[in-house]
Design an enzyme around this catalytic site. Sequence first.
Site, PDB file in Angstrom:
ATOM      1  N   SER A 153     -35.734 -33.701 -36.824  1.00  0.00           N
ATOM      2  CA  SER A 153     -34.265 -33.810 -36.881  1.00  0.00           C
ATOM      3  C   SER A 153     -33.600 -32.618 -36.194  1.00  0.00           C
ATOM      4  O   SER A 153     -33.182 -31.678 -36.875  1.00  0.00           O
ATOM      5  CB  SER A 153     -33.809 -33.907 -38.338  1.00  0.00           C
ATOM      6  OG  SER A 153     -34.438 -32.907 -39.134  1.00  0.00           O
ATOM      7  N   LYS A 206     -45.712 -26.541 -39.372  1.00  0.00           N
ATOM      8  CA  LYS A 206     -45.504 -27.115 -38.038  1.00  0.00           C
ATOM      9  C   LYS A 206     -44.855 -26.108 -37.096  1.00  0.00           C
ATOM     10  O   LYS A 206     -45.069 -26.171 -35.878  1.00  0.00           O
ATOM     11  CB  LYS A 206     -44.694 -28.410 -38.132  1.00  0.00           C
ATOM     12  CG  LYS A 206     -43.303 -28.264 -38.741  1.00  0.00           C
ATOM     13  CD  LYS A 206     -42.217 -28.041 -37.720  1.00  0.00           C
ATOM     14  CE  LYS A 206     -40.866 -27.852 -38.376  1.00  0.00           C
ATOM     15  NZ  LYS A 206     -39.783 -27.619 -37.411  1.00  0.00           N
TER      16      LYS A 206
END
Length: 369
Positions: A153, A206
């Site tokens: 996002s 991540k």
Amino acid sequence: MLPHQQNGHKSKVLVFGAGNFGSCLADHLGDSSHTVYMWSRSENLVNHFNQHHRNPEALQDHLFAESITAVGPEFPSAELVQRMDVLLFAIPTEGVRETLTALKPTLEGGKVPLLIFVNKGIETKTHALTLEIIADTCGPEIAKVATFISGPSFAKEIVKRQPTSVSVVSLSAEHAQQASQLFHQPWFRCYTGDDPIGVELAGALKNVYAIAAGIAAGLGFENNTRAMLITRGLAEMTRIGTAYGASPLTFLSLAGVGDLFLTCSSKTSRNYTVGYRLGQGEKLEHIIKTLGSVAEGVTTAKALKAVVDELGVTAQIASGIYDVLYEGRDVEERANELLSLPPNRELDLSEGGKPAQRLMEKLGLTPEV
């Protein structure tokens, strides 16, 4: 349930943080007819935003919804907080403990708003996830109903209303559903889950692997190498997560592989940019000074090293990033060492789960919950 879900009224939301992500989520909720307050420590930002409906420090080209009011630089008053239905935290993980400590007196003895966290990281000093920070500062009962949103996002695409999907998780299915209903729109789709530990680990880790992907690009490697790093990074994330006590399925979610793919494959990712510039030969200190925003993967790499060592799992890529960032290792030399490792089993989940078990016990829950 939130008031707007009970009787048609919209929610009052206070967003802590006016950076890219806090601003874009404030805009999303404001454009969905909620009443939104956005707190910033910058007096200039607050004044400029309220006068022009533009953020001078983030997403500068975007005209924000008029239903958003900036507040600050003073910490939000108890009176304002107590009027809120939702508190949304979009601040770096390193600042969460201080913010919640300041909020705790306001949350005691009255209606507790829905608490939603969108930060991604591991606290450097304590190696704690945000769920544990909440328990330490606000108590187990609030931690058990706290909600976390994570997934692929980018803020600049959310404000353009480009279709986006996220994971919305909590140990409380009811509160995950409330947060999902607050945010869900055709262009911002929400999927609920019950593994906040896995989602938090995925969101934090991540960023470290995005630095690795950026380094590879900076060294001149192309698509094969990026695909290799994303896939092997996912394998490491899953191995670390299962050793911690998370569900392996969480790493196949939007918050897992979805966010990993986005962050490792976009030149606009801050963590990817840090890696790329390292691969190009720049020094970390100069990169941090000139980046213009926070790259949480840099601090997360340090905390992750301690977590990996405690768990006793193999995480060659994450260890390599730590060596480059904090041990002064040459980027190309360390990359060649990784490429020279002997062949190994491709997929191998670790057993364990003690950190998650300790956290669940702190919350007064059994490890299976």
